[in-house]
Design a protein around this motif. Structure first.
Motif, PDB file in Angstrom:
ATOM      1  N   LYS A 170     -45.126  32.163 -52.965  1.00 58.14           N
ATOM      2  CA  LYS A 170     -44.840  30.737 -52.797  1.00 58.14           C
ATOM      3  C   LYS A 170     -43.386  30.491 -53.148  1.00 58.14           C
ATOM      4  O   LYS A 170     -42.915  30.894 -54.213  1.00 58.14           O
ATOM      5  N   GLY A 171     -42.676  29.836 -52.244  1.00 53.61           N
ATOM      6  CA  GLY A 171     -41.285  29.536 -52.508  1.00 53.61           C
ATOM      7  C   GLY A 171     -40.599  28.956 -51.292  1.00 53.61           C
ATOM      8  O   GLY A 171     -41.245  28.519 -50.346  1.00 53.61           O
ATOM      9  N   GLU A 172     -39.289  28.962 -51.345  1.00 51.39           N
ATOM     10  CA  GLU A 172     -38.452  28.419 -50.280  1.00 51.39           C
ATOM     11  C   GLU A 172     -37.916  29.555 -49.425  1.00 51.39           C
ATOM     12  O   GLU A 172     -37.353  30.518 -49.949  1.00 51.39           O
ATOM     13  N   GLU A 173     -38.081  29.426 -48.099  1.00 52.39           N
ATOM     14  CA  GLU A 173     -37.587  30.473 -47.209  1.00 52.39           C
ATOM     15  C   GLU A 173     -36.110  30.242 -46.906  1.00 52.39           C
ATOM     16  O   GLU A 173     -35.681  29.120 -46.633  1.00 52.39           O
ATOM     17  N   VAL A 174     -35.350  31.321 -46.992  1.00 56.70           N
ATOM     18  CA  VAL A 174     -33.924  31.295 -46.656  1.00 56.70           C
ATOM     19  C   VAL A 174     -33.615  32.501 -45.780  1.00 56.70           C
ATOM     20  O   VAL A 174     -34.345  33.492 -45.790  1.00 56.70           O
ATOM     21  N   LEU A 196     -22.467  35.397 -44.428  1.00 51.65           N
ATOM     22  CA  LEU A 196     -22.333  34.027 -43.940  1.00 51.65           C
ATOM     23  C   LEU A 196     -23.025  33.042 -44.882  1.00 51.65           C
ATOM     24  O   LEU A 196     -23.836  33.449 -45.724  1.00 51.65           O
ATOM     25  N   PRO A 197     -22.742  31.759 -44.753  1.00 53.54           N
ATOM     26  CA  PRO A 197     -23.481  30.767 -45.545  1.00 53.54           C
ATOM     27  C   PRO A 197     -24.965  30.834 -45.196  1.00 53.54           C
ATOM     28  O   PRO A 197     -25.318  30.852 -44.012  1.00 53.54           O
ATOM     29  N   PRO A 198     -25.843  30.904 -46.189  1.00 52.51           N
ATOM     30  CA  PRO A 198     -27.275  30.994 -45.895  1.00 52.51           C
ATOM     31  C   PRO A 198     -27.831  29.699 -45.310  1.00 52.51           C
ATOM     32  O   PRO A 198     -27.228  28.637 -45.423  1.00 52.51           O
ATOM     33  N   VAL A 199     -29.002  29.826 -44.703  1.00 53.85           N
ATOM     34  CA  VAL A 199     -29.707  28.704 -44.096  1.00 53.85           C
ATOM     35  C   VAL A 199     -31.075  28.575 -44.750  1.00 53.85           C
ATOM     36  O   VAL A 199     -31.769  29.567 -44.979  1.00 53.85           O
ATOM     37  N   HIS A 200     -31.452  27.340 -45.062  1.00 58.41           N
ATOM     38  CA  HIS A 200     -32.779  27.029 -45.597  1.00 58.41           C
ATOM     39  C   HIS A 200     -33.705  26.801 -44.405  1.00 58.41           C
ATOM     40  O   HIS A 200     -33.378  26.029 -43.504  1.00 58.41           O
ATOM     41  N   VAL A 201     -34.842  27.479 -44.389  1.00 57.19           N
ATOM     42  CA  VAL A 201     -35.789  27.378 -43.280  1.00 57.19           C
ATOM     43  C   VAL A 201     -36.994  26.572 -43.741  1.00 57.19           C
ATOM     44  O   VAL A 201     -37.653  26.925 -44.719  1.00 57.19           O
ATOM     45  N   THR A 202     -37.257  25.473 -43.051  1.00 53.19           N
ATOM     46  CA  THR A 202     -38.447  24.671 -43.334  1.00 53.19           C
ATOM     47  C   THR A 202     -39.236  24.511 -42.041  1.00 53.19           C
ATOM     48  O   THR A 202     -38.731  24.769 -40.946  1.00 53.19           O
ATOM     49  N   PHE A 203     -40.460  24.062 -42.180  1.00 58.70           N
ATOM     50  CA  PHE A 203     -41.355  23.934 -41.034  1.00 58.70           C
ATOM     51  C   PHE A 203     -41.867  22.506 -40.959  1.00 58.70           C
ATOM     52  O   PHE A 203     -42.278  21.936 -41.965  1.00 58.70           O
ATOM     53  N   SER A 204     -41.849  21.930 -39.760  1.00 51.00           N
ATOM     54  CA  SER A 204     -42.271  20.543 -39.582  1.00 51.00           C
ATOM     55  C   SER A 204     -43.766  20.404 -39.362  1.00 51.00           C
ATOM     56  O   SER A 204     -44.266  19.311 -39.247  1.00 51.00           O
ATOM     57  N   GLN A 238     -39.593  25.114 -36.552  1.00 48.84           N
ATOM     58  CA  GLN A 238     -38.666  25.486 -37.616  1.00 48.84           C
ATOM     59  C   GLN A 238     -37.462  24.550 -37.647  1.00 48.84           C
ATOM     60  O   GLN A 238     -36.972  24.134 -36.608  1.00 48.84           O
ATOM     61  N   LYS A 239     -36.983  24.269 -38.866  1.00 48.23           N
ATOM     62  CA  LYS A 239     -35.769  23.480 -39.044  1.00 48.23           C
ATOM     63  C   LYS A 239     -34.830  24.293 -39.929  1.00 48.23           C
ATOM     64  O   LYS A 239     -35.238  24.832 -40.953  1.00 48.23           O
ATOM     65  N   PHE A 240     -33.568  24.387 -39.526  1.00 50.66           N
ATOM     66  CA  PHE A 240     -32.565  25.142 -40.267  1.00 50.66           C
ATOM     67  C   PHE A 240     -31.582  24.169 -40.901  1.00 50.66           C
ATOM     68  O   PHE A 240     -31.018  23.324 -40.208  1.00 50.66           O
ATOM     69  N   THR A 241     -31.376  24.319 -42.218  1.00 50.42           N
ATOM     70  CA  THR A 241     -30.470  23.427 -42.947  1.00 50.42           C
ATOM     71  C   THR A 241     -29.409  24.229 -43.665  1.00 50.42           C
ATOM     72  O   THR A 241     -29.702  25.197 -44.361  1.00 50.42           O
ATOM     73  N   THR A 242     -28.183  23.794 -43.471  1.00 53.52           N
ATOM     74  CA  THR A 242     -27.042  24.372 -44.169  1.00 53.52           C
ATOM     75  C   THR A 242     -26.161  23.222 -44.601  1.00 53.52           C
ATOM     76  O   THR A 242     -25.953  22.321 -43.811  1.00 53.52           O
ATOM     77  N   PRO A 243     -25.687  23.187 -45.827  1.00 49.73           N
ATOM     78  CA  PRO A 243     -25.856  24.196 -46.872  1.00 49.73           C
ATOM     79  C   PRO A 243     -27.252  24.143 -47.488  1.00 49.73           C
ATOM     80  O   PRO A 243     -27.936  23.129 -47.408  1.00 49.73           O
ATOM     81  N   VAL A 244     -27.632  25.260 -48.098  1.00 47.75           N
ATOM     82  CA  VAL A 244     -28.951  25.345 -48.722  1.00 47.75           C
ATOM     83  C   VAL A 244     -28.956  24.532 -50.015  1.00 47.75           C
ATOM     84  O   VAL A 244     -27.945  24.443 -50.697  1.00 47.75           O
ATOM     85  N   PRO A 245     -30.097  23.942 -50.365  1.00 49.40           N
ATOM     86  CA  PRO A 245     -30.174  23.092 -51.560  1.00 49.40           C
ATOM     87  C   PRO A 245     -30.448  23.884 -52.844  1.00 49.40           C
ATOM     88  O   PRO A 245     -31.389  23.591 -53.577  1.00 49.40           O
TER      89      PRO A 245
END
Length: 143
Positions: A13-17, A31-39, A55-62
């Motif tokens: 369990k955790g945050e996918e990057v 490269l700058p990492p990307v946070h991967v979330t799912f809608s 999938q949603k990709f967010t940069t910068p990662v939180p």
């Protein structure tokens, strides 16, 4: 029922990057990492992954800066351990205490809206420049 052999993995369990590496002739860059979330909460099959935009990709990662640094260092180590060239992308899970490596993509997706394209844009590399770099690094005689 379908296979006699398979691989099972413990649920983490955790945050996918995901973090890419761009391998140039003079240096290797994380490269700058990307946070991967799912809608959606549905199973991530082929259609959900590639066709429906779940999938949603967010940069910068939180994440704190030290976690970002660990993500980038881990991605570089994975790239070097497999003797990769050109580009790679390492998928990981941050469980709040530890970083878990899931897989290394030695041929990451090069679609203009992919996670890898987003990472390179965050690093200041345009998509056409990325493709040009990869072609030249794969074929030094063409450069």
């Amino acid at each position: 029922r379908f296979e006699k052999r398979f691989i099972a993995q413990k649920f983490i369990k955790g945050e996918e990057v995901t973090c890419g590496v761009l391998h140039g002739p003079k240096r290797v860059l994380a490269l700058p990492p990307v946070h991967v979330t799912f809608s959606a909460t549905s199973f991530l099959d082929y259609d959900n992954n590639y066709l429906t935009g779940v999938q949603k990709f967010t940069t910068p990662v939180p994440f704190p800066e030290e976690v970002i640094s660990t993500i980038q260092t881990t991605s570089l180590r994975a790239h070097r351990a497999l003797n990769c060239s050109g580009a790679s992308r390492t998928d990981m899970i941050w469980d709040g205490k530890r970083l878990w490596v899931l897989e290394i993509e030695t041929l990451p997706s090069m679609l203009a809206d992919s996670a890898f394209a987003q990472m390179t844009q965050a690093a200041g590399v345009s998509f056409p420049d990325l493709l040009s770099h990869l072609i030249q690094s794969a074929s030094p005689k063409l450069a």
